[in-house]
Design a protein around this motif. Structure first.
Motif, PDB file in Angstrom:
ATOM      1  N   ILE A  72       0.849  -1.186   0.000  1.00  0.00           N
ATOM      2  CA  ILE A  72       0.000   0.000   0.000  1.00  0.00           C
ATOM      3  C   ILE A  72       0.886   1.237   0.000  1.00  0.00           C
ATOM      4  O   ILE A  72       1.710   1.429   0.891  1.00  0.00           O
ATOM      5  N   LEU A  73       0.730   2.072  -1.019  1.00  0.00           N
ATOM      6  CA  LEU A  73       1.494   3.317  -1.125  1.00  0.00           C
ATOM      7  C   LEU A  73       0.630   4.453  -0.598  1.00  0.00           C
ATOM      8  O   LEU A  73      -0.157   5.058  -1.333  1.00  0.00           O
ATOM      9  N   GLY A  74       0.761   4.725   0.698  1.00  0.00           N
ATOM     10  CA  GLY A  74      -0.135   5.716   1.291  1.00  0.00           C
ATOM     11  C   GLY A  74      -1.460   5.046   1.618  1.00  0.00           C
ATOM     12  O   GLY A  74      -1.941   4.201   0.863  1.00  0.00           O
ATOM     13  N   THR A  75      -2.049   5.400   2.730  1.00  0.00           N
ATOM     14  CA  THR A  75      -3.283   4.754   3.163  1.00  0.00           C
ATOM     15  C   THR A  75      -4.500   5.475   2.605  1.00  0.00           C
ATOM     16  O   THR A  75      -4.728   6.645   2.912  1.00  0.00           O
ATOM     17  N   PRO A  76      -5.307   4.798   1.763  1.00  0.00           N
ATOM     18  CA  PRO A  76      -6.535   5.427   1.276  1.00  0.00           C
ATOM     19  C   PRO A  76      -7.466   5.751   2.444  1.00  0.00           C
ATOM     20  O   PRO A  76      -7.630   4.925   3.346  1.00  0.00           O
ATOM     21  N   PRO A  77      -8.050   6.936   2.479  1.00  0.00           N
ATOM     22  CA  PRO A  77      -8.899   7.332   3.612  1.00  0.00           C
ATOM     23  C   PRO A  77      -9.998   6.327   3.936  1.00  0.00           C
ATOM     24  O   PRO A  77     -10.304   6.089   5.106  1.00  0.00           O
ATOM     25  N   ALA A  78     -10.584   5.721   2.902  1.00  0.00           N
ATOM     26  CA  ALA A  78     -11.685   4.790   3.128  1.00  0.00           C
ATOM     27  C   ALA A  78     -11.235   3.540   3.879  1.00  0.00           C
ATOM     28  O   ALA A  78     -12.054   2.840   4.484  1.00  0.00           O
ATOM     29  N   TRP A  79      -9.946   3.260   3.868  1.00  0.00           N
ATOM     30  CA  TRP A  79      -9.447   2.035   4.491  1.00  0.00           C
ATOM     31  C   TRP A  79      -8.550   2.306   5.688  1.00  0.00           C
ATOM     32  O   TRP A  79      -7.899   1.389   6.199  1.00  0.00           O
ATOM     33  N   ARG A  80      -8.501   3.547   6.157  1.00  0.00           N
ATOM     34  CA  ARG A  80      -7.520   3.924   7.172  1.00  0.00           C
ATOM     35  C   ARG A  80      -7.642   3.069   8.444  1.00  0.00           C
ATOM     36  O   ARG A  80      -6.645   2.556   8.961  1.00  0.00           O
ATOM     37  N   GLU A  81      -8.856   2.920   8.968  1.00  0.00           N
ATOM     38  CA  GLU A  81      -9.022   2.170  10.218  1.00  0.00           C
ATOM     39  C   GLU A  81      -8.632   0.707  10.051  1.00  0.00           C
ATOM     40  O   GLU A  81      -7.963   0.125  10.916  1.00  0.00           O
TER      41      GLU A  81
END
Length: 485
Positions: free
Chosen positions: A173-182
């Motif tokens: 994962i290159l940077g955490t997508p906001p929708a999947w942060r948790e």
């Protein structure tokens, strides 16, 4: 702890019974701890995090036969897999998880990484590595299994299968997508608690942390451009006075996004005011001449910015505060007098450094990246193109074989020293992408370190090197988990 790799085997079905039975090659007998129950020999078997006891029969066959009841309990797939004995317990594996974000793109369930993962699957089969892909939410940590994805070469489709929790995770994962942060944060915690060998790479993606680690080693400082974390507008202004030109980039960032270039221009010098990014070189300025300006440039796929401010003016400081002191951490770095091609095309060099199956650093690929005319970066996502490094050097200033090979050796030496320094400070590192700049005089500078380098530039330049890069990932994973002979 007694550990011994036992090579590879092929798991086949043992039909006709629902008992937990398996047959093993007789040569494994001496490495396993047998328990006799009711005149039956039993051993303990593990697959990833799953463990059970089964009746064992030793034969002169190389393959392993296992009943469906045993395979279902262990989530052990048929086909090739590596084997080891650890303190008398038989382990099948390694189970290696490629962790990435899902995509809604038709035919590409893992976005731009889909083809990479697909091409790794048959290579993993060759090495006896049970490789699968999983995304945030796929791991059932409490239940001890993963709703994994594998590529079926017969149907040419991705399919879901149940697999044990991984022995090792390769985060992609290159940077955490906001929708999947948790979900990503939760999974990341479990990597350290429930994944036996943790993650493939402990290297940080924080450019400031990396710079600080390298700066402490006198052996590598000669390759480092002056770099500072921006804590106030004066940090940028001081660097402009010293060097005349700087780059500003986020401490966390990928693909050449959010890169700004600032040039200190003398208003009485029209030629300077018209200079392009690639024509500007680093220079020392003790004090700003009267009336000089700062030219700010920023280019991306969606926008282009050119603004001019009076040096040390309230407007410039407001701009710096708004863009570089609000939420993210930014770094300011001196502009280097780097090699450029005709038409103002910037050039940098990517060295792909990888560990192999003997835990040794190797140079897998040497690639030159050529940016579009007057671009601030050379990234492929912003219009750059890739070519083999030696080819570019041969055509652009180093036609002599001896001098060209000497420069390539200098880059190899720098890359190895940097990798070893970071590994000493960080821990396990399986691969790094190192971006270098070269001056027209052959001076080498480190631009930045990428802990999760992509493979697109290898696909564009050498499919054989791309395949080698995937094999080395798998060999190192196999070695790290104790399955490599």
């Amino acid at each position: 702890m007694s550990q011994r790799p036992l090579g590879m085997t092929c798991i086949q079905a043992w039909p006709g019974t629902q008992e937990k039975l398996l047959s093993l090659p007789g040569e494994w007998h001496e490495h396993l701890k047998l328990h006799t129950q009711n005149r039956r020999d039993e051993i303990t078997i593990r697959c990833g995090n799953r463990e059970t006891v089964a009746e064992v029969v030793f034969t002169d066959e190389e393959d392993v036969q296992a009943t469906d009841a045993l395979r279902v309990e262990l989530l052990l797939p048929k086909g090739k897999i590596a084997v080891k004995a650890l303190d008398g317990v038989l382990h099948f594996g390694p189970f290696v998880g490629l962790y990435c974000a899902p995509s809604e793109h038709p035919g590409k369930p893992f976005g731009g990484l889909t083809s990479l993962f697909r091409d790794m699957m048959p290579l993993a089969d060759e090495l006896g590595v049970s490789l699968y892909v999983f995304t945030p939410g796929d791991a059932r940590w409490k239940e001890g299994w993963v709703n994994a994805s594998i590529y079926n070469r017969q149907t040419k489709q991705w399919q879901k299968v149940k697999r044990p929790l991984p022995d090792l995770v390769l985060p992609k994962i290159l940077g955490t997508p906001p929708a999947w942060r948790e979900e990503v944060l939760h999974d990341t915690k479990q990597f350290h608690h429930l994944v036996t060998h943790g993650t493939f790479n402990d290297a940080t993606g924080n450019k400031w942390t990396v710079h600080q680690q390298l700066e402490k080693n006198p052996a590598v400082t000669r390759w480092l451009p002056e770099t500072h974390r921006i804590t106030q507008p004066g940090d940028v202004e001081a660097m402009l006075l010293r060097h005349g030109s700087v780059y500003i980039k986020p401490a966390f960032g990928t693909q050449g996004m959010m890169i700004y270039k600032l040039d200190l221009l003398k208003s009485e010098d029209p030629a300077q005011a018209k200079s392009t990014p690639s024509q500007t070189t680093a220079r020392s300025v003790e004090r700003p001449p009267a009336g000089n300006h700062v030219l700010v440039q920023h280019r991306s796929k969606s926008k282009s910015l050119h603004r001019r401010f009076h040096f040390a003016s309230p407007a410039l400081r407001t701009f710096l505060k708004k863009h570089f002191l609000a939420k993210r951490t930014f770094l300011v770095q001196q502009t280097l007098p780097l090699l450029t091609l005709r038409g103002g095309r910037p050039v940098d060099f990517r060295w792909l450094m990888q560990k192999d199956g003997t835990d040794t650093w190797r140079v897998t690929a040497r690639v030159a990246r050529v940016g579009a005319a007057n671009r601030l970066t050379t990234n492929l996502h912003t219009g750059g193109a890739a070519v083999l490094a030696e080819t570019l050097l041969q055509k652009n200033g180093w036609p002599d074989l001896k001098s060209r090979r000497r420069l390539l050796q200098d880059l190899d030496d720098a890359a190895l020293a940097i990798c070893q320094t970071l590994e000493t400070n960080t821990g396990r590192i399986g691969e790094l992408g190192l971006d270098f700049g070269i001056s027209k005089l052959g001076e080498v500078y480190l631009i930045e370190v990428n802990p999760r380098p992509g493979r697109q530039m290898l696909l564009d330049t050498s499919p054989d090197l791309r395949r080698l890069s995937l094999l080395r990932n798998l060999e190192y994973a196999k070695s790290t988990t104790g399955y490599q002979p």
